[in-house]
Scaffold this motif. Structure first.
Motif, PDB file in Angstrom:
ATOM      1  N   LYS A   1       0.830  -1.196   0.000  1.00 26.40           N
ATOM      2  CA  LYS A   1       0.000   0.000   0.000  1.00 26.40           C
ATOM      3  C   LYS A   1       0.873   1.258   0.000  1.00 26.40           C
ATOM      4  CE  LYS A   1      -4.264  -1.645   0.234  1.00 26.40           C
ATOM      5  NZ  LYS A   1      -3.978  -3.053  -0.027  1.00 26.40           N
ATOM      6  N   ARG A   2       0.339   2.316  -0.570  1.00 23.89           N
ATOM      7  CA  ARG A   2       1.007   3.627  -0.575  1.00 23.89           C
ATOM      8  C   ARG A   2       0.324   4.486   0.473  1.00 23.89           C
ATOM      9  NH1 ARG A   2       0.003   1.937  -5.562  1.00 23.89           N
ATOM     10  NH2 ARG A   2      -1.877   3.255  -5.713  1.00 23.89           N
ATOM     11  N   LEU A   3       1.088   4.868   1.494  1.00 25.05           N
ATOM     12  CA  LEU A   3       0.528   5.580   2.639  1.00 25.05           C
ATOM     13  C   LEU A   3       1.148   6.965   2.756  1.00 25.05           C
ATOM     14  CD1 LEU A   3       0.754   2.747   5.357  1.00 25.05           C
ATOM     15  CD2 LEU A   3      -1.032   3.101   3.626  1.00 25.05           C
ATOM     16  N   ARG A   4       0.315   7.990   2.744  1.00 24.78           N
ATOM     17  CA  ARG A   4       0.828   9.325   3.005  1.00 24.78           C
ATOM     18  C   ARG A   4       1.170   9.405   4.489  1.00 24.78           C
ATOM     19  NH1 ARG A   4       0.005  14.191   6.278  1.00 24.78           N
ATOM     20  NH2 ARG A   4       0.988  15.867   5.081  1.00 24.78           N
ATOM     21  N   ALA A   5       2.415   9.722   4.793  1.00 23.15           N
ATOM     22  CA  ALA A   5       2.891   9.768   6.174  1.00 23.15           C
ATOM     23  C   ALA A   5       3.445  11.160   6.455  1.00 23.15           C
ATOM     24  CB  ALA A   5       3.965   8.712   6.414  1.00 23.15           C
ATOM     25  N   GLY A   6       2.903  11.807   7.475  1.00 21.36           N
ATOM     26  CA  GLY A   6       3.305  13.167   7.798  1.00 21.36           C
ATOM     27  C   GLY A   6       4.358  13.270   8.876  1.00 21.36           C
ATOM     28  N   GLY A   7       5.027  12.167   9.194  1.00 20.96           N
ATOM     29  CA  GLY A   7       6.070  12.189  10.209  1.00 20.96           C
ATOM     30  C   GLY A   7       6.973  10.979  10.057  1.00 20.96           C
ATOM     31  N   ALA A   8       8.210  11.113  10.538  1.00 20.02           N
ATOM     32  CA  ALA A   8       9.192  10.039  10.350  1.00 20.02           C
ATOM     33  C   ALA A   8       8.759   8.746  11.018  1.00 20.02           C
ATOM     34  CB  ALA A   8      10.548  10.494  10.885  1.00 20.02           C
ATOM     35  N   GLN A   9       8.107   8.845  12.199  1.00 16.34           N
ATOM     36  CA  GLN A   9       7.710   7.626  12.905  1.00 16.34           C
ATOM     37  C   GLN A   9       6.688   6.831  12.117  1.00 16.34           C
ATOM     38  OE1 GLN A   9       6.929  10.775  13.584  1.00 16.34           O
ATOM     39  NE2 GLN A   9       5.520  10.985  15.313  1.00 16.34           N
ATOM     40  N   TRP A  10       5.747   7.540  11.466  1.00 18.69           N
ATOM     41  CA  TRP A  10       4.733   6.842  10.677  1.00 18.69           C
ATOM     42  C   TRP A  10       5.311   6.324   9.361  1.00 18.69           C
ATOM     43  CZ3 TRP A  10       2.833  11.724  12.820  1.00 18.69           C
ATOM     44  CH2 TRP A  10       2.126  11.522  14.010  1.00 18.69           C
ATOM     45  N   ALA A  11       6.307   7.010   8.827  1.00 24.03           N
ATOM     46  CA  ALA A  11       6.987   6.507   7.632  1.00 24.03           C
ATOM     47  C   ALA A  11       7.724   5.208   7.941  1.00 24.03           C
ATOM     48  CB  ALA A  11       7.953   7.559   7.094  1.00 24.03           C
ATOM     49  N   ARG A  12       8.380   5.159   9.102  1.00 21.61           N
ATOM     50  CA  ARG A  12       9.064   3.916   9.484  1.00 21.61           C
ATOM     51  C   ARG A  12       8.063   2.788   9.714  1.00 21.61           C
ATOM     52  NH1 ARG A  12      11.979   7.690  12.634  1.00 21.61           N
ATOM     53  NH2 ARG A  12      10.775   7.102  14.492  1.00 21.61           N
ATOM     54  N   TRP A  13       6.920   3.111  10.309  1.00 18.38           N
ATOM     55  CA  TRP A  13       5.875   2.115  10.521  1.00 18.38           C
ATOM     56  C   TRP A  13       5.417   1.545   9.186  1.00 18.38           C
ATOM     57  CZ3 TRP A  13       0.677   1.638   9.180  1.00 18.38           C
ATOM     58  CH2 TRP A  13      -0.084   0.723   9.933  1.00 18.38           C
ATOM     59  N   ALA A  14       5.198   2.403   8.219  1.00 16.58           N
ATOM     60  CA  ALA A  14       4.767   1.943   6.892  1.00 16.58           C
ATOM     61  C   ALA A  14       5.802   1.011   6.281  1.00 16.58           C
ATOM     62  CB  ALA A  14       4.528   3.147   5.986  1.00 16.58           C
ATOM     63  N   LYS A  15       7.065   1.391   6.311  1.00 14.74           N
ATOM     64  CA  LYS A  15       8.118   0.555   5.738  1.00 14.74           C
ATOM     65  C   LYS A  15       8.203  -0.788   6.442  1.00 14.74           C
ATOM     66  CE  LYS A  15      11.103   4.333   4.143  1.00 14.74           C
ATOM     67  NZ  LYS A  15      12.423   5.003   4.337  1.00 14.74           N
ATOM     68  N   HIS A  16       8.026  -0.777   7.756  1.00 13.50           N
ATOM     69  CA  HIS A  16       8.091  -2.019   8.530  1.00 13.50           C
ATOM     70  C   HIS A  16       7.072  -3.029   8.031  1.00 13.50           C
ATOM     71  CE1 HIS A  16       8.706  -4.606  12.046  1.00 13.50           C
ATOM     72  NE2 HIS A  16       7.377  -4.681  12.139  1.00 13.50           N
ATOM     73  N   PHE A  17       5.902  -2.541   7.603  1.00 16.31           N
ATOM     74  CA  PHE A  17       4.848  -3.437   7.127  1.00 16.31           C
ATOM     75  C   PHE A  17       4.819  -3.544   5.597  1.00 16.31           C
ATOM     76  CE2 PHE A  17       3.369  -2.436  11.435  1.00 16.31           C
ATOM     77  CZ  PHE A  17       3.116  -3.724  11.893  1.00 16.31           C
ATOM     78  N   GLU A  18       5.958  -3.197   4.987  1.00 22.22           N
ATOM     79  CA  GLU A  18       6.150  -3.329   3.535  1.00 22.22           C
ATOM     80  C   GLU A  18       5.168  -2.483   2.739  1.00 22.22           C
ATOM     81  OE1 GLU A  18       7.346  -7.320   2.045  1.00 22.22           O
ATOM     82  OE2 GLU A  18       6.819  -8.002   4.058  1.00 22.22           O
ATOM     83  N   ALA A  19       4.755  -1.387   3.321  1.00 23.16           N
ATOM     84  CA  ALA A  19       4.023  -0.365   2.594  1.00 23.16           C
ATOM     85  C   ALA A  19       5.008   0.723   2.175  1.00 23.16           C
ATOM     86  CB  ALA A  19       2.911   0.221   3.456  1.00 23.16           C
ATOM     87  N   SER A  20       4.563   1.623   1.301  1.00 22.97           N
ATOM     88  CA  SER A  20       5.443   2.682   0.812  1.00 22.97           C
ATOM     89  C   SER A  20       4.982   4.026   1.377  1.00 22.97           C
ATOM     90  CB  SER A  20       5.412   2.743  -0.718  1.00 22.97           C
ATOM     91  OG  SER A  20       5.865   1.532  -1.279  1.00 22.97           O
ATOM     92  N   PRO A  21       5.796   4.655   2.222  1.00 18.80           N
ATOM     93  CA  PRO A  21       5.418   5.987   2.724  1.00 18.80           C
ATOM     94  C   PRO A  21       5.577   7.036   1.636  1.00 18.80           C
ATOM     95  CG  PRO A  21       7.598   5.390   3.526  1.00 18.80           C
ATOM     96  CD  PRO A  21       7.080   4.193   2.773  1.00 18.80           C
TER      97      PRO A  21
END
Length: 381
Positions: A175-195
């Motif tokens: 999934k492609r997830l708009r992430a407005g902060g570094a912590q949420w971007a790392r969370w997305a990458k951890h679950f193989e989504a794309s921040p």
């Protein structure tokens, strides 16, 4: 008065909100980089009234909505005295406020606990207590920017606002997830989504056109960013956390030093009103927007137990990454120790705010637990 106020031209005064006060009142310019139809400006109006009340009419506040400083200009503008008080978002300035931003980035610790619905209220309190009573380095970096912190602010809990159901670990993959902060971007990458990084005003079109599948936001942004008609599926249990890097009523340090002790106490007391009003309004707007979205046909989902457990595992490990990053990138001292100070504050404030139902009760809580304990004869001087 100890400080001469600046005479402003009629052009600059356009759009200013002012409280009626006596001619002897010292006037403070409050810059709010948000539009008038926002929780932030409503909170600023409550703050202005509180300043007048708590100072016995010695101080008044004139509110500048998008007319004196915008959010990107706020730090420098406060430092230079363009505004006397300002609504600062510290993540806009990573080099200037690394200690505060590290604490703000820990907000996903909230998700290690059972939800209360008052996560934003709790984190605003935790940040206020941490900065004013426990983090000398935070106060020092504010001093470097010629500012005095008088209260925190935080959004409601962040979840997944999507165009397709996302409830499991498998759903997140790809999934492609708009992430407005570094912590949420790392969370997305951890679950193989794309921040994906996008400014707020582009999120609606990105969702509508399939550029992103979800945005990681609070529910209040369904109206705040106009996302209501682009979102069909909502999962609020993950990733969690809040936007907590806010100083809604930071005061120019030169102004602060020009006030007497009673006036500084009045600003500290009014700071609790600003923090509480903004946090409660954001919470209430989020609840309202979720209800409206359901009425318009959106579906709200529970996250699977497996996804919740996996997300909490990530959060526990990510605290180590946050400590390492801020130590290496920004030379923050004793990062691991500072995180261990923040952890119990998060749990403490979740309990303190669990049953809070009004801005008045929350402001009283912030005053009793934090702001009343600040020594106005030393703090910020």
């Amino acid at each position: 008065m100890k400080r001469l106020t600046t005479l402003l031209t009629g052009a600059v005064l356009a759009g200013v909100t002012a409280l009626p006060t006596t001619a002897q009142a010292e006037s403070l310019r409050l810059a709010v980089g948000f539009p008038s139809a926002s929780a932030n400006v409503d909170a600023a109006k409550a703050y202005a009234k509180a300043v007048a009340d708590y100072s016995g009419g010695d101080l008044e506040v004139k509110i500048y909505e998008l007319s004196l400083l915008n959010l990107a200009e706020m730090s420098g503008g406060l430092k230079q005295g363009i505004a006397d008080v300002g609504y600062l978002l510290t993540p806009y300035f990573p080099a200037e406020y690394p200690n505060i931003n590290m604490a703000a980035e820990l907000s996903m610790l909230l998700a290690l606990n059972d939800p209360t619905g008052n996560e934003g209220l709790a984190y605003a309190g935790a940040m206020s207590e941490y900065i004013m009573l426990h983090c000398g380095d935070c106060v020092a970096e504010l001093k470097q920017q010629n500012q005095v912190f008088t209260g925190g602010g935080a959004s409601p809990q962040y979840g997944l606002l999507c165009t397709t159901p996302v409830t499991t670990v498998a759903d997140l993959k790809g999934k492609r997830l708009r992430a407005g902060g570094a912590q949420w971007a790392r969370w997305a990458k951890h679950f193989e989504a794309s921040p994906v990084s996008l400014p707020g005003n582009e999120i609606f079109e990105a969702l509508n056109q399939g550029v992103v599948d979800c945005t990681i936001q609070s529910a209040a942004e369904l109206s705040g960013l106009g996302l209501m008609d682009a979102v069909s599926d909502i999962t609020m249990a993950v990733p969690g956390g809040v936007f907590g890097g806010s100083g809604p009523s930071n005061v120019n340090r030169d102004v602060w030093q020009g006030l007497d002790a009673d006036q500084r106490k009045a600003l500290l007391h009014a700071g609790t009103v600003m923090s509480a009003t903004a946090a409660v309004l954001y919470r209430d707007y989020g609840e309202r927007d979720l209800k409206t979205a359901m009425e318009k046909g959106a579906r709200q989902h529970d996250a699977s137990p497996e996804l919740v457990a996996a997300s909490r595992d990530f959060i526990r490990e990510d605290a180590k990454n946050i400590a390492q990053y801020y130590q290496q990138k920004h030379n923050v001292r004793d990062t691991a120790d500072k995180i261990e100070v923040m952890r119990p504050l998060v749990e403490k404030w979740l309990k303190l705010t669990a049953d809070i139902d009004s801005a008045e009760a929350l402001a009283d809580l912030y005053w009793r637990e934090v702001n009343s304990k600040v020594d106005v004869d030393r703090y910020g001087l």
